[in-house]
Scaffold this motif. Structure first.
Motif, PDB file in Angstrom:
ATOM      1  N   LEU A 537       0.848  -1.190   0.000  1.00 23.90           N
ATOM      2  CA  LEU A 537       0.000   0.000   0.000  1.00 23.90           C
ATOM      3  C   LEU A 537       0.885   1.243   0.000  1.00 23.90           C
ATOM      4  CD1 LEU A 537      -2.492  -1.160   2.787  1.00 23.90           C
ATOM      5  CD2 LEU A 537      -2.661  -1.544   0.331  1.00 23.90           C
ATOM      6  N   HIS A 538       0.509   2.228  -0.808  1.00 26.30           N
ATOM      7  CA  HIS A 538       1.364   3.408  -0.944  1.00 26.30           C
ATOM      8  C   HIS A 538       0.567   4.572  -1.520  1.00 26.30           C
ATOM      9  CE1 HIS A 538       1.412   2.901  -5.332  1.00 26.30           C
ATOM     10  NE2 HIS A 538       1.548   1.619  -5.103  1.00 26.30           N
ATOM     11  N   GLY A 539       1.162   5.743  -1.445  1.00 27.96           N
ATOM     12  CA  GLY A 539       0.648   6.901  -2.168  1.00 27.96           C
ATOM     13  C   GLY A 539      -0.561   7.588  -1.575  1.00 27.96           C
ATOM     14  N   ASP A 540      -0.968   7.213  -0.386  1.00 25.57           N
ATOM     15  CA  ASP A 540      -2.138   7.811   0.267  1.00 25.57           C
ATOM     16  C   ASP A 540      -1.711   8.241   1.659  1.00 25.57           C
ATOM     17  OD1 ASP A 540      -4.501   8.375   1.639  1.00 25.57           O
ATOM     18  OD2 ASP A 540      -5.628   6.733   0.709  1.00 25.57           O
ATOM     19  N   THR A 541      -1.730   9.538   1.924  1.00 26.42           N
ATOM     20  CA  THR A 541      -1.215  10.028   3.204  1.00 26.42           C
ATOM     21  C   THR A 541      -2.078   9.609   4.386  1.00 26.42           C
ATOM     22  OG1 THR A 541      -2.364  12.162   2.959  1.00 26.42           O
ATOM     23  CG2 THR A 541      -0.105  12.012   2.104  1.00 26.42           C
ATOM     24  N   GLN A 542      -3.278   9.114   4.124  1.00 27.26           N
ATOM     25  CA  GLN A 542      -4.111   8.601   5.223  1.00 27.26           C
ATOM     26  C   GLN A 542      -3.774   7.141   5.526  1.00 27.26           C
ATOM     27  OE1 GLN A 542      -8.726   8.270   5.226  1.00 27.26           O
ATOM     28  NE2 GLN A 542      -8.236  10.349   5.909  1.00 27.26           N
ATOM     29  N   VAL A 543      -3.199   6.444   4.567  1.00 26.34           N
ATOM     30  CA  VAL A 543      -2.800   5.047   4.760  1.00 26.34           C
ATOM     31  C   VAL A 543      -1.321   4.975   5.122  1.00 26.34           C
ATOM     32  CG1 VAL A 543      -2.562   2.793   3.643  1.00 26.34           C
ATOM     33  CG2 VAL A 543      -4.564   4.233   3.161  1.00 26.34           C
ATOM     34  N   ALA A 544      -0.490   5.590   4.317  1.00 24.85           N
ATOM     35  CA  ALA A 544       0.939   5.695   4.593  1.00 24.85           C
ATOM     36  C   ALA A 544       1.170   7.089   5.166  1.00 24.85           C
ATOM     37  CB  ALA A 544       1.754   5.495   3.319  1.00 24.85           C
ATOM     38  N   HIS A 545       1.062   7.210   6.457  1.00 23.22           N
ATOM     39  CA  HIS A 545       1.003   8.538   7.065  1.00 23.22           C
ATOM     40  C   HIS A 545       2.363   9.220   7.138  1.00 23.22           C
ATOM     41  CE1 HIS A 545       2.192   5.977  10.445  1.00 23.22           C
ATOM     42  NE2 HIS A 545       2.609   7.062  11.065  1.00 23.22           N
ATOM     43  N   ARG A 546       3.457   8.453   6.971  1.00 21.86           N
ATOM     44  CA  ARG A 546       4.787   9.048   7.002  1.00 21.86           C
ATOM     45  C   ARG A 546       5.554   8.606   5.766  1.00 21.86           C
ATOM     46  NH1 ARG A 546       8.094   7.412  11.932  1.00 21.86           N
ATOM     47  NH2 ARG A 546       9.422   9.128  11.227  1.00 21.86           N
ATOM     48  N   GLY A 547       6.323   9.533   5.202  1.00 21.90           N
ATOM     49  CA  GLY A 547       7.138   9.155   4.059  1.00 21.90           C
ATOM     50  C   GLY A 547       7.813  10.352   3.440  1.00 21.90           C
ATOM     51  N   MET A 548       8.854  10.069   2.673  1.00 21.13           N
ATOM     52  CA  MET A 548       9.576  11.104   1.936  1.00 21.13           C
ATOM     53  C   MET A 548       9.513  10.875   0.434  1.00 21.13           C
ATOM     54  SD  MET A 548      10.744  13.674   3.572  1.00 21.13           S
ATOM     55  CE  MET A 548      10.772  14.163   5.300  1.00 21.13           C
ATOM     56  N   ASP A 549       8.734   9.854   0.005  1.00 16.97           N
ATOM     57  CA  ASP A 549       8.374   9.713  -1.397  1.00 16.97           C
ATOM     58  C   ASP A 549       9.527   9.210  -2.270  1.00 16.97           C
ATOM     59  OD1 ASP A 549       5.751  10.678  -0.742  1.00 16.97           O
ATOM     60  OD2 ASP A 549       6.569  12.700  -0.721  1.00 16.97           O
ATOM     61  N   SER A 550       9.375   9.342  -3.597  1.00 14.64           N
ATOM     62  CA  SER A 550      10.287   8.662  -4.531  1.00 14.64           C
ATOM     63  C   SER A 550      10.909   9.632  -5.524  1.00 14.64           C
ATOM     64  CB  SER A 550       9.539   7.565  -5.292  1.00 14.64           C
ATOM     65  OG  SER A 550       9.218   6.499  -4.428  1.00 14.64           O
ATOM     66  N   TYR A 551      12.210   9.704  -5.460  1.00 13.97           N
ATOM     67  CA  TYR A 551      13.024  10.493  -6.395  1.00 13.97           C
ATOM     68  C   TYR A 551      14.480  10.182  -6.071  1.00 13.97           C
ATOM     69  CZ  TYR A 551      12.960  13.397  -2.193  1.00 13.97           C
ATOM     70  OH  TYR A 551      13.038  13.835  -0.898  1.00 13.97           O
ATOM     71  N   GLY A 552      15.378  10.530  -6.966  1.00 12.79           N
ATOM     72  CA  GLY A 552      16.800  10.408  -6.673  1.00 12.79           C
ATOM     73  C   GLY A 552      17.278   8.990  -6.419  1.00 12.79           C
ATOM     74  N   SER A 553      16.625   7.997  -7.020  1.00 12.22           N
ATOM     75  CA  SER A 553      17.023   6.590  -6.860  1.00 12.22           C
ATOM     76  C   SER A 553      17.127   6.208  -5.383  1.00 12.22           C
ATOM     77  CB  SER A 553      18.354   6.325  -7.574  1.00 12.22           C
ATOM     78  OG  SER A 553      18.250   6.557  -8.951  1.00 12.22           O
ATOM     79  N   ARG A 554      16.190   6.694  -4.589  1.00 11.80           N
ATOM     80  CA  ARG A 554      16.245   6.463  -3.151  1.00 11.80           C
ATOM     81  C   ARG A 554      15.311   5.357  -2.680  1.00 11.80           C
ATOM     82  NH1 ARG A 554      12.444   8.677   0.153  1.00 11.80           N
ATOM     83  NH2 ARG A 554      14.008   9.175   1.726  1.00 11.80           N
ATOM     84  N   SER A 555      14.369   4.929  -3.515  1.00 10.65           N
ATOM     85  CA  SER A 555      13.269   4.111  -3.017  1.00 10.65           C
ATOM     86  C   SER A 555      13.729   2.779  -2.440  1.00 10.65           C
ATOM     87  CB  SER A 555      12.247   3.872  -4.130  1.00 10.65           C
ATOM     88  OG  SER A 555      11.642   5.082  -4.515  1.00 10.65           O
ATOM     89  N   LEU A 556      14.533   2.018  -3.187  1.00  7.88           N
ATOM     90  CA  LEU A 556      14.952   0.706  -2.700  1.00  7.88           C
ATOM     91  C   LEU A 556      15.999   0.819  -1.608  1.00  7.88           C
ATOM     92  CD1 LEU A 556      14.827  -2.352  -2.854  1.00  7.88           C
ATOM     93  CD2 LEU A 556      16.496  -2.264  -4.715  1.00  7.88           C
ATOM     94  N   ALA A 557      17.030   1.638  -1.855  1.00  2.00           N
ATOM     95  CA  ALA A 557      18.126   1.729  -0.894  1.00  2.00           C
ATOM     96  C   ALA A 557      17.660   2.248   0.459  1.00  2.00           C
ATOM     97  CB  ALA A 557      19.231   2.621  -1.448  1.00  2.00           C
ATOM     98  N   VAL A 558      16.684   3.153   0.473  1.00  2.00           N
ATOM     99  CA  VAL A 558      16.210   3.731   1.726  1.00  2.00           C
ATOM    100  C   VAL A 558      14.853   3.128   2.102  1.00  2.00           C
ATOM    101  CG1 VAL A 558      15.794   5.864   2.990  1.00  2.00           C
ATOM    102  CG2 VAL A 558      17.427   5.851   1.095  1.00  2.00           C
ATOM    103  N   GLY A 559      13.880   3.212   1.188  1.00  2.00           N
ATOM    104  CA  GLY A 559      12.548   2.689   1.490  1.00  2.00           C
ATOM    105  C   GLY A 559      12.501   1.183   1.607  1.00  2.00           C
ATOM    106  N   GLY A 560      13.213   0.487   0.733  1.00  2.00           N
ATOM    107  CA  GLY A 560      13.258  -0.972   0.822  1.00  2.00           C
ATOM    108  C   GLY A 560      13.918  -1.435   2.098  1.00  2.00           C
ATOM    109  N   THR A 561      14.931  -0.696   2.548  1.00  2.00           N
ATOM    110  CA  THR A 561      15.591  -1.043   3.804  1.00  2.00           C
ATOM    111  C   THR A 561      14.658  -0.829   4.989  1.00  2.00           C
ATOM    112  OG1 THR A 561      17.751  -0.511   2.888  1.00  2.00           O
ATOM    113  CG2 THR A 561      17.563  -0.550   5.279  1.00  2.00           C
ATOM    114  N   ALA A 562      13.836   0.215   4.947  1.00  2.00           N
ATOM    115  CA  ALA A 562      12.842   0.404   6.006  1.00  2.00           C
ATOM    116  C   ALA A 562      11.899  -0.787   6.076  1.00  2.00           C
ATOM    117  CB  ALA A 562      12.056   1.695   5.761  1.00  2.00           C
ATOM    118  N   VAL A 563      11.542  -1.354   4.930  1.00  2.00           N
ATOM    119  CA  VAL A 563      10.701  -2.555   4.903  1.00  2.00           C
ATOM    120  C   VAL A 563      11.421  -3.720   5.585  1.00  2.00           C
ATOM    121  CG1 VAL A 563       9.631  -4.265   3.390  1.00  2.00           C
ATOM    122  CG2 VAL A 563       9.432  -1.833   2.851  1.00  2.00           C
TER     123      VAL A 563
END
Length: 810
Positions: A537-563
């Motif tokens: 689940l993603h992209g909805d601030t009521q569901v995913a209430h915290r985040g810094m979103d996707s840009y700069g090739s950050r999603s996997l290295a930072v977001g995937g690690t949070a997972v």
């Protein structure tokens, strides 16, 4: 809940997302239909710089279906100023940036009025009935001229067209020696090469046009937008408009590409929200393709003066970069910071002892620039890879050997560069060796020599690009030191459902990258659950209430690690519960493939059983709360540094200027690969955009500041038939900055490919006296580069032309 056979990480799974994307079951913003929804259209200035004398909306208000027409004056007290989140210096000049112009327009396409009607057609029809009287003002377009003391001013109140000057000096920073001394020494007893390169203006040209829908609601508003950054957008809209953040929900449904072009807080998002709240009804705005090309932010647009010094044996000693960067008319969300990102990458993979980077950000009467795939890194890589070829030519050595002499060797990692970054891992030798093997480098050099000796009108050129990039756009402390307004961390949560299924909530916001698939693979491996049992689940601030979103090739290295960290928390709690239920110490509990077992016995319990036990809470250890849900935030202590070697062979017709890419080989190192199929897609897409900059794409303005490439008939975006077959491969050096060992891949192809292609073109023509061809390297520009050289015959044809599968564009 039964674990799948074999690991998921490294498996080339088809994307979960594709089923809905290819069957038309997508949730694009423009697909949304709400009861009573109204439609908004925007009137835009045809002038690049003018004073607004009057706006007559009377005829437009009387048009069929029109509910209201608003001007900048109507919204002046409530629209605020569009945010710039990256004030790169304390004294940076940033003019107010209204969503709807009030007194003056500063680029062609700036919004001056809006119409709200019952249908989109009625709203657009009414635009023609609005009568705006303008008074022309001087237009500033040329970057160099804009910095002159006698230049006309984009914003007279600022007193200058210079927004800021940012400097990094290795001597002052303590990361290297004095660059002026290095250049002076080389001038006496070495080699100094200076070149000026131009990065043309580009348009992101994402497939799905921008669209916004706002439902004002009775107590809070919901905004859907085709955005890359729903969390940042909510934060910024609240700050700009004074709307309490908890009364605003932002949703990014399926988003059809962004490439940085949707990393923005747009005027239309502000206007649609204001109008919907004013009227108390849902409102939709969707741009036309021309609006997208004209008004969505542009990218690149720099002049780069590069000076490199070296010893006679080819050892580089100093690098000086003097940059002019075109901001356009206003500073958008991260506009001023884009060229600054490149500051840390001009030195690339080479061991320079001295380095200075100076960037002056300049206002012009053009569409604002901002992030575009790579954001500062492609510009830096282009400059350094071009100047390395120029240095090799000056020294009379093979450009590949010059690179080998100066790059960081694999045994030297981790390596702190002259720009102050610490590269954690890499093996440039391995990637290059594999690329050379696949390319047939020596055979192509031999063929090139034969063609030159024979005077063949079609010359062969070989281009090299050995790159690295900083990506992941974290840690937060580094971004803070660079005065960036947001953090670099990312958040994830895992919900263990009592039926054994898993919900993953991520703060990243995909727009084509395949997060739903890759995140499912990570969780399936970590928790030992089936891939099909994971929902992301993603992209909805009521569901995913915290985040810094996707840009700069950050999603996997930072977001995937949070997972990963959230999954580890689930397992840690599950182990405690399992030990209690199995009546043993938690230290004696092992976990493998979805099953807990007591070490040395045959006693087992599945994760699914532990989930149910934790959910019903009939028998939990003292102090343990019901449920196994967990969340985590990850803020890395370093960037990740993918790298690779790209080799390009071009055939250049010296009589017509036509360029044909004969062979393209790239070997990238993106660390550990979660899904090879997704990685391959990202590499191919990146190559397409990088090659497009080299050969095809350019945003062109006429002398009055009108964009003359505002349609896809004029702005040449290549299709598959215009591009060569790519030969791709990978080496693997895991990153040390995250437990997955992953590095970014989304921008690598774009960063590396542009200089590889241009170097190949120049290499084909260097013996004819050509040192540079300005991008895009169209047949006309290539042909003109050959003119004026004494040994160049008059071309017989092919001076004009359009996009062609055999290479180039006129």
């Amino acid at each position: 809940m039964t674990a799948t056979a074999g690991p998921e990480i490294g498996r080339a799974r088809r994307r979960k997302e594709d089923a809905r994307l290819i069957t038309g079951a997508t949730r694009w913003t423009d697909n949304l239909q709400l009861p009573g929804m109204l439609h908004l259209a925007v009137l835009r200035s045809p002038f690049a710089h003018a004073r607004i004398l009057s706006v007559d909306v009377g005829a437009a208000v009387a048009m069929p279906g029109v509910l209201t027409v608003l001007t900048g004056a109507d919204l002046a007290d409530e629209q605020g100023s569009l945010p710039c989140a990256w004030p790169i210096t304390e004294d940076m000049l940033a003019p107010p940036a209204p969503s709807l112009a009030v007194d003056e327009v500063n680029f062609a396409g700036e919004a001056v009025a809006l119409v709200v009607a019952r249908s989109a057609a009625e709203a657009h029809d009414a635009l023609a009935a609005i009568d705006v009287e303008y008074e022309d003002l001087p237009v500033v377009l040329d970057l160099t001229a804009a910095t002159a003391d006698d230049s006309a001013l984009v914003h007279p109140d600022l007193g200058t067209n210079k927004s800021a000057t940012w400097v990094f000096d290795s001597a002052a920073a303590g990361t290297g020696t004095d660059v002026d001394a290095a250049i002076a020494a080389a001038a006496e007893d070495g080699v100094v090469v200076e070149r000026v390169f131009r990065q043309q203006r580009l348009i992101p040209a994402f497939l799905e046009p921008r669209s916004v829908v706002v439902d004002p609601g009775p107590g809070s508003a919901t905004l859907w937008s085709a955005t890359q950054v729903p969390h940042i957008l909510r934060w910024m809209l609240s700050a700009v408009l004074g709307i309490p953040e908890h009364k605003l929900r932002v949703i990014a449904p399926d988003v059809g590409g962004g490439f940085g072009g949707k990393l923005q807080v747009t005027p239309e998002e502000v206007l649609t929200l204001l109008v919907a709240r004013r009227l108390g009804k849902p409102v939709k705005w969707t741009e036309t393709r021309t609006e997208s090309m004209l008004c969505a932010h542009h990218g690149r647009d720099q002049l780069q003066k590069i000076t490199v010094s070296a010893r006679r044996d080819g050892t580089v000693t100093g690098l000086k970069v003097d940059l002019l960067a075109d901001m356009g008319a206003y500073l958008r969300l991260v506009t001023p910071g884009v060229p600054i990102l490149g500051a840390f990458m001009f030195n690339a993979i080479y061991k320079f002892a001295a380095y200075r980077f100076t960037c002056t950000n300049v206002f012009t009467n053009k569409t604002p620039t901002d992030a575009y795939r790579g954001a500062g890194r492609p510009e830096a890589t282009f400059a350094i890879e071009r100047i390395m070829d120029e240095l090799a030519a000056e020294l009379g050595v093979d450009p590949l050997e010059l690179r080998r002499k100066n790059w960081i060797r694999h045994e030297e990692f981790p390596f702190t560069t002259v720009a102050g970054l610490t590269y954690d891992s890499g093996d440039y030798e391995a990637a290059t060796a594999r690329a050379v093997e696949l390319f047939g480098y020596d055979a192509l050099r031999a063929e090139q020599a034969g063609r030159r000796a024979a005077g063949d009108p079609v010359q062969l050129g070989i281009g090299i690009s050995t790159y690295t990039e900083m990506c992941g756009l974290a840690p937060s402390r580094v971004l803070g030191a660079l005065r960036y307004g947001a953090g670099g961390w990312e958040h994830a949560a895992i919900r263990m459902l009592p039926t054994g299924k898993v919900e993953v909530v991520t703060g990243t916001s995909p727009h084509g990258q395949g997060h739903e698939t890759a995140w499912s693979q990570i969780v399936a491996d970590r928790l030992g659950v089936p891939f099909e049992d994971v929902e992301v689940l993603h992209g909805d601030t009521q569901v995913a209430h915290r985040g810094m979103d996707s840009y700069g090739s950050r999603s996997l290295a930072v977001g995937g690690t949070a997972v990963v960290l959230a999954a580890d928390k689930v397992l840690a709690k599950a182990r405690t519960v399992a030990a209690h239920l199995l009546e043993c110490s938690a230290d004696d509990v092992e976990f493998t493939a979805g099953t807990f077992a007591v070490r040395g016995t045959s006693t087992t319990m599945s994760l699914a059983e532990v989930v149910v036990a934790a959910h019903v809470a009939h028998n939990l250890p003292d102090g343990v709360e019901p449920g196994l849900d967990a969340d985590a935030t990850f803020d890395p202590d370093n960037f990740s540094y993918p790298h690779g070697t790209h080799l390009c062979a071009t055939e250049v017709d010296t009589e017509t200027g036509r360029v044909t890419i004969r062979s393209y080989v790239c070997v990238d190192d993106v660390g550990r690969v979660v899904n090879p199929l997704i990685v391959e897609g990202q590499v191919h897409g990146g190559l397409a955009q990088g090659i497009a900059q080299a050969l095809y794409e350019e945003a062109v303005h006429d002398e009055g500041g009108t964009l003359t490439t505002a349609t896809l008939a004029d702005y040449l975006v290549p299709s598959a038939v215009d591009l060569p077959t790519f030969t791709t491969d990978r080496t693997e050096t895991p990153a040390d900055s995250n437990p997955l060992g992953v590095k970014g891949v989304g921008e690598a192809g774009t960063i590396a490919s542009t200089p590889a292609v241009v170097n190949a073109i120049v290499d084909a023509l260097r013996h004819r006296g050509v040192r540079d061809v300005e991008m895009p390297c169209t047949p006309m520009r290539v042909w003109k580069a050959l003119q004026g050289k004494e040994d160049v015959p008059v071309a017989l044809g092919g001076v004009h032309g359009s996009i062609d599968a055999r290479g180039g564009a006129a």
